[in-house]
Design a protein around this motif. Structure first.
Motif, short mmCIF file in Angstrom:
data_model
loop_
_atom_site.label_atom_id
_atom_site.label_comp_id
_atom_site.label_asym_id
_atom_site.label_seq_id
_atom_site.Cartn_x
_atom_site.Cartn_y
_atom_site.Cartn_z
N ALA A 11 0.81 -1.22 0.00
CA ALA A 11 0.00 0.00 0.00
C ALA A 11 0.84 1.27 0.00
O ALA A 11 0.30 2.37 -0.01
CB ALA A 11 -0.92 0.00 1.23
N GLY A 12 2.17 1.12 -0.02
CA GLY A 12 3.05 2.29 0.11
C GLY A 12 2.97 3.22 -1.08
O GLY A 12 2.50 2.85 -2.16
N LEU A 13 3.46 4.44 -0.88
CA LEU A 13 3.35 5.47 -1.93
C LEU A 13 4.44 5.34 -2.99
O LEU A 13 4.32 5.91 -4.08
CB LEU A 13 3.42 6.86 -1.28
N GLY A 14 5.52 4.63 -2.67
CA GLY A 14 6.58 4.42 -3.67
C GLY A 14 7.25 5.71 -4.11
O GLY A 14 7.56 5.88 -5.28
N THR A 15 7.50 6.60 -3.16
CA THR A 15 8.02 7.93 -3.55
C THR A 15 9.42 7.87 -4.15
O THR A 15 9.80 8.78 -4.88
CB THR A 15 8.03 8.89 -2.35
N ARG A 16 10.16 6.78 -3.83
CA ARG A 16 11.53 6.73 -4.37
C ARG A 16 11.55 6.48 -5.88
O ARG A 16 12.58 6.61 -6.50
CB ARG A 16 12.36 5.66 -3.64
N VAL A 17 10.42 6.07 -6.43
CA VAL A 17 10.39 5.86 -7.88
C VAL A 17 9.35 6.72 -8.58
O VAL A 17 8.79 6.35 -9.60
CB VAL A 17 10.23 4.38 -8.27
N LYS A 260 15.31 2.71 -7.99
CA LYS A 260 15.56 2.70 -9.44
C LYS A 260 16.60 1.65 -9.85
O LYS A 260 16.40 0.91 -10.80
CB LYS A 260 16.03 4.09 -9.88
N LEU A 261 17.69 1.57 -9.08
CA LEU A 261 18.75 0.63 -9.43
C LEU A 261 18.27 -0.82 -9.29
O LEU A 261 18.57 -1.68 -10.12
CB LEU A 261 19.98 0.88 -8.54
N GLY A 262 17.50 -1.07 -8.24
CA GLY A 262 16.96 -2.42 -8.01
C GLY A 262 16.09 -2.87 -9.18
O GLY A 262 16.15 -4.02 -9.62
#
Ligand code: UTP
Length: 292
Positions: A11-17, A260-262
């Motif tokens: 459910a997370g916002l995924g702000t890193r991507v 992103k790298l993952g």
């Protein structure tokens, strides 16, 4: 008690991507031809999990569509006869992997808060937690390794762990461990996002755990922690310090689909081994590497 239930917090916002995650859940990002969350559900099914609860949120209904039947598409593929048979099987098989249900986390208050949404689904049984953006690929399914450690050690819970780079430990959790047997350790303390110097070791919880139902009462009573979020690690710490947890330095490669790298590493490594496009992709990668 046999473990047959798993929850997948997604459910997370995924702000890193961002901006990719603005309208597409990171759990639905493809690794070659399957979305991340399908790899996770397949890992669960191979490990004896029968019932899965996916913790979802607004704007993430693609996950429900993916595991649902698709009558129009199926009819079209069926009409295509033998040439479309493999595709038809792929589309239908994904709906049969497990009994999947969904619950919404209405506010993104952290992983611990996401896990709390599963209280009713879990009841009084021990259960597996599989983080929705951590894809782990290997011969021996990761959550199966943790379930075996749960059964063999008799400890309260189990975490999947791996050593991370020293400069990265501040972004993860850190575990205090003692060796038990082979790749299994006893975990006696843990800390989420340690400040420099606060870490116990470079072992960090990565992507999977097995927990007893008493974790819910703890989650309901602990304060919010690092980043102002309700941290699952803080609740597990209570049990680890009191009764001891097991930690499994699991086999398999973990891909963090939340960064992103993952995402790129997952596509490259799974692409290289892919039965359909692997050989051609390897040639392409070599060409690219030669020009670097
Ligand atoms: P992350 O912390 O990696 O996810 O949580 P995030 O909050 O989406 O990440 P950023 O920092 O904004 O990029 C690990 C897993 O827990 C889920 C996420 O969807 C992810 O699969 N999660 C996280 C929830 O379900 N609810 C939350 O409130 C937080």
């Amino acid at each position: 008690m046999k473990i047959t239930k798993a929850i997948i917090p997604a459910a997370g916002l995924g702000t890193r991507v961002l901006p990719a995650t603005k309208a597409i859940p990171k759990e639905m990002f493809p690794i070659v031809d399957k979305p991340a969350i399908q790899y996770i559900v397949e890992e669960a099914a191979k490990s004896g999990i029968e019932d899965i609860l996916i913790i979802t949120s607004r704007g993430k209904s693609e996950m429900e569509d993916h595991f649902d039947r698709s009558p129009e598409l199926e009819a079209k593929l069926r009409a295509g006869g033998d040439s479309k048979k493999t595709m038809l099987d792929q589309v239908v098989d994904v709906t049969k992997l497990a009994n999947i249900t969904y619950v919404r986390q209405m506010e993104q208050k952290g992983l611990g808060h996401a896990v709390l949404q599963a209280k009713k689904f879990v009841g009084n049984e021990p259960f597996a937690v599989m983080y929705g953006d951590d894809v782990i690929i290997g011969e021996d399914p990761c959550i199966g390794q943790l379930i075996r450690a749960y059964e063999s050690t008799g400890l309260k819970g189990v975490v999947g762990m791996k050593e991370v780079n020293p400069e990265d430990i501040v972004k993860y959790s850190s575990l205090k461990t003692e060796p038990l047997k082979d790749n299994i350790y006893k975990v006696t303390d843990m800390i989420e996002k340690p400040k420099p110097g606060e870490e116990f070791s470079l072992f960090s919880i990565l992507g999977r755990c097995v927990l007893p139902a008493e974790i819910f009462e703890i989650l309901e009573n602990i304060p919010y922690g690092a980043g102002g979020e309700l941290q699952l690690t803080d609740a597990m710490k209570v049990l680890a310090c009191r009764d001891g947890f097991a930690g499994v330095d699991f086999t398999g490669t973990r891909y963090d689909m939340g960064n992103k790298l993952g995402i790129l590493k997952a596509s490259v490594e799974v692409g290289i081994d892919h039965p359909e496009i692997g050989e051609e992709f390897k040639k392409y990668i070599k060409e690219v590497a030669n020009n670097l």
